[in-house]
Design a protein around this motif. Structure first.
Motif, short mmCIF file in Angstrom:
data_model
loop_
_atom_site.label_atom_id
_atom_site.label_comp_id
_atom_site.label_asym_id
_atom_site.label_seq_id
_atom_site.Cartn_x
_atom_site.Cartn_y
_atom_site.Cartn_z
N GLU B 39 -0.75 62.43 17.17
CA GLU B 39 0.31 62.02 18.35
C GLU B 39 1.77 63.03 17.62
N SER B 40 0.52 63.34 15.92
CA SER B 40 1.66 63.35 15.00
C SER B 40 1.39 64.76 14.78
N GLY B 41 0.98 65.69 15.61
CA GLY B 41 0.05 67.23 15.33
C GLY B 41 -0.44 67.52 14.45
N SER B 42 -1.28 65.99 13.96
CA SER B 42 -2.40 67.40 13.08
C SER B 42 -3.42 67.09 14.10
N TRP B 43 -3.60 68.12 14.52
CA TRP B 43 -4.50 68.80 14.89
C TRP B 43 -6.05 68.67 14.74
N ASP B 44 -6.16 68.92 13.40
CA ASP B 44 -7.74 69.28 12.19
C ASP B 44 -8.40 67.99 12.42
N GLU B 45 -7.26 66.85 11.42
CA GLU B 45 -7.85 65.40 11.27
C GLU B 45 -8.19 65.04 12.08
N ALA B 46 -7.54 64.88 13.83
CA ALA B 46 -7.89 64.58 14.78
C ALA B 46 -9.18 65.24 15.73
N TYR B 47 -9.53 66.41 14.95
CA TYR B 47 -10.83 66.91 15.31
C TYR B 47 -11.82 65.75 14.98
N ALA B 48 -11.70 66.82 12.91
CA ALA B 48 -12.55 65.81 12.49
C ALA B 48 -13.36 64.43 12.62
N ALA B 49 -12.09 64.02 13.19
CA ALA B 49 -11.83 61.83 13.91
C ALA B 49 -12.50 62.02 14.52
N LEU B 50 -13.17 62.99 15.92
CA LEU B 50 -13.34 61.91 16.83
C LEU B 50 -14.59 62.82 17.16
N LYS B 51 -14.55 64.65 16.77
CA LYS B 51 -15.95 65.16 17.50
C LYS B 51 -17.12 64.55 16.73
N PRO B 52 -17.10 64.45 15.45
CA PRO B 52 -18.80 63.99 15.33
C PRO B 52 -18.87 62.78 16.23
N SER B 53 -18.20 61.80 16.71
CA SER B 53 -17.89 60.19 17.52
C SER B 53 -18.69 61.10 18.77
N MET B 54 -18.32 62.37 19.07
CA MET B 54 -18.31 62.37 20.66
C MET B 54 -20.25 62.22 21.01
N GLN B 55 -21.19 62.56 20.49
CA GLN B 55 -22.67 62.28 20.65
C GLN B 55 -22.91 60.86 20.66
N GLN B 56 -22.06 59.65 20.89
CA GLN B 56 -22.00 58.31 20.56
C GLN B 56 -21.92 57.91 21.85
N GLU B 57 -23.03 56.75 22.21
CA GLU B 57 -23.53 56.87 23.80
C GLU B 57 -21.94 56.17 24.54
#
Lengths: 199, 308
Positions: B39-57
């Motif tokens: 929402e704040s345009g912090s794409w790097d942080e957004a990616y870092a927060a979400l990408k590792p979790s996408m392996q979770q079931e």
């Protein structure tokens, strides 16, 4: 509960922004597809291809024949009547190459009359045929000059070699008997590649 | 590549930061955290927060999560300015959007947005392909075809019935032109590479015509490539050329000129008043020692010029 609404709104808003960029991209793509941005297209090469072939043939005619000795000659001359592009090609690639011990010089004549005023050359190429060729042949009748033509029935009009077209290719026919009578000894290589030799 | 590595290292730090922050954000989920960063345009942080979790079931079947990740990756791609194989986020974004679209639980609104985003990404592949053609070297050909393949694959997934022949025909025509222009430089005169460049030019024009048989430009350019290659051989004739070689060269050139006549006639049939094809036909017939046919086209050129 996952707060999905804000991100949906945000992404929707962002999409409106990026849509303008997308439209610009689409315009670019359309330009590319329509060929506007294509690399500069190449055109047909306007080089006179027939002149290239004829020039090399003439050079071989000059270089492969045996010529009567002429102790006063300082140069070997090829005269070109009525074909400026052939003259250019000869000058560009063959001028000053040695024919025996003599450097090759290329002379251009706009028409028959200009040549008849100063008929010089061991090899004479005459582009015009019929009556004009006859006039040139007449003035060269008793001289050891190789008269080359590119016209119908040119051998009958006095040319010793005539370019002919066979299967879209330039070849040549020879009047060997007349050449012998004039004291021009046409080389074996030239004779062997001719499509027709008169006896 | 260095830029991408550096970026991945940064994302590790950001992932750690995101986890630290998330502990202070009343145990929000990675998707919520990523959404806030986005929402704040912090794409790097957004990616870092979400990408590792996408392996979770939990997220494996969450269409919305894949949609958000795809969008974040798309924005990162745009910010990176990367092209070709270096555009890692573009490839990731395509995968994420496609995964989201493959799930039934994606909302219709997000489904439409994801399709548009994929369309945008696919077009960027096509643009990349064209840019590689503009600075062409033969070693770039596999990259160009790979980029085109990705464009086509995404477009086909979005619209299975879509006819992509016009774009494919254009690309092969551009490749043909690129090869032909390298030939014209004469840098490879009489070298083995020259034959390869000629084959490259003619084969791409032919390929272009299989996708769009009525392409005036491909017919015309194909003819020019054939004809000019013959003229190039003739121009190399000089005082060292033997009579035997001369006749051999002539045979090879006449064969090229005869081949060139066919596409030039087809181009002319499509646009009978175009001066370039009239000039082409006049020149080819002249080179084939067909003076009457050549003269007929010369007369037509004069007529066209008078009518202007």
């Amino acid at each position: 509960m996952i707060a999905v609404r804000p991100i949906r709104l945000l992404l929707a808003l962002r999409f409106i922004k990026t849509r303008a960029a997308n439209l610009a991209g689409l315009f670019l793509l359309t330009l590319v597809s329509s060929g506007v941005m294509a690399q500069a297209e190449l055109g047909v090469d306007e080089t006179d291809t027939r002149a290239i072939m004829k020039a090399n043939f003439l050079f071989h005619f000059a270089a492969s024949n045996e010529w009567p000795a002429d102790p006063v000659a300082a140069d070997f001359h090829i005269a070109v009547i009525g074909n400026p592009r052939l003259h250019e090609e000869l000058v560009d690639k063959y001028a000053l190459k040695m024919i025996g011990a003599l450097p090759l010089k290329i002379d251009a004549y706009e028409g028959i009359d200009a040549f008849l005023q100063r008929p010089v050359g061991q090899v004479v190429y005459c582009e015009p045929g019929a009556g004009e060729l006859l006039r040139v042949a007449e003035i060269l009748r008793d001289k050891p000059v190789l008269l080359v033509a590119d016209s119908e029935d040119a051998l009958a009009s006095g040319a010793l070699i005539n370019f002919v077209v066979i299967g879209n290719r330039i070849r040549y026919e020879i009047n060997a008997q007349q050449a012998r009578e004039k004291g021009v000894l046409i080389g074996n290589k030239i004779m062997s590649w001719a499509v027709k030799n008169s006896p | 590549m260095m830029r991408t590595l550096s970026h991945l290292m940064n994302t590790s730090v950001l992932a750690w930061l995101a986890v630290v922050l998330s502990t202070g954000l009343s145990a929000q989920s990675p998707l919520e955290i990523a959404s806030r960063f986005a929402e704040s345009g912090s794409w790097d942080e957004a990616y870092a927060a979400l990408k590792p979790s996408m392996q979770q079931e939990l997220y494996q079947t969450d269409a919305h999560a894949w949609y958000v990740l795809g969008f974040v990756q798309k924005e990162l791609h745009k910010a990176s300015g990367a092209t070709g194989d270096e555009a890692v986020f573009r490839a990731e974004s395509v995968q994420s959007f496609q995964r989201a679209l493959s799930m039934p639980n994606l909302s219709s609104e997000e489904r439409e947005t994801a399709r548009r985003a994929l369309d945008f990404l696919s077009r960027s592949y096509f643009r990349d392909a064209i840019q590689w053609v503009e600075g062409f070297t033969p070693t770039a050909e596999p990259i160009i075809l790979e980029l085109m393949g990705r464009y086509e694959a995404i477009q086909s997934s979005l619209n299975p019935g879509q006819d992509l022949s016009p774009q494919r025909a254009d690309l092969h025509r551009y490749l043909g032109q690129a090869y032909a222009q390298l030939l014209e430089t004469e840098r490879f005169a009489d070298l083995p590479e020259e034959r390869a460049l000629f084959e490259g030019a003619t084969s791409h024009y032919q390929e272009s015509l299989t996708h769009d048989p009525d392409s005036y430009a491909s017919q015309y350019n194909f003819s020019i490539a054939l004809y000019n290659h013959g003229v190039r051989q003739l121009k190399r004739i000089n005082h060292t050329t033997s009579m035997f070689e001369l006749l051999e060269i002539q045979d090879a050139c006449v064969e090229l000129f005869e081949r060139a006549l066919i596409p030039m006639r087809k181009a002319h049939d499509q646009r009978p008043t175009r001066l370039e094809t009239l000039k082409g036909l006049m020149t080819i017939h002249y080179a084939l020692s067909q003076p009457e046919a050549s003269e007929a086209y010369r007369v037509k050129i004069e007529q066209q010029l008078r009518n202007r």
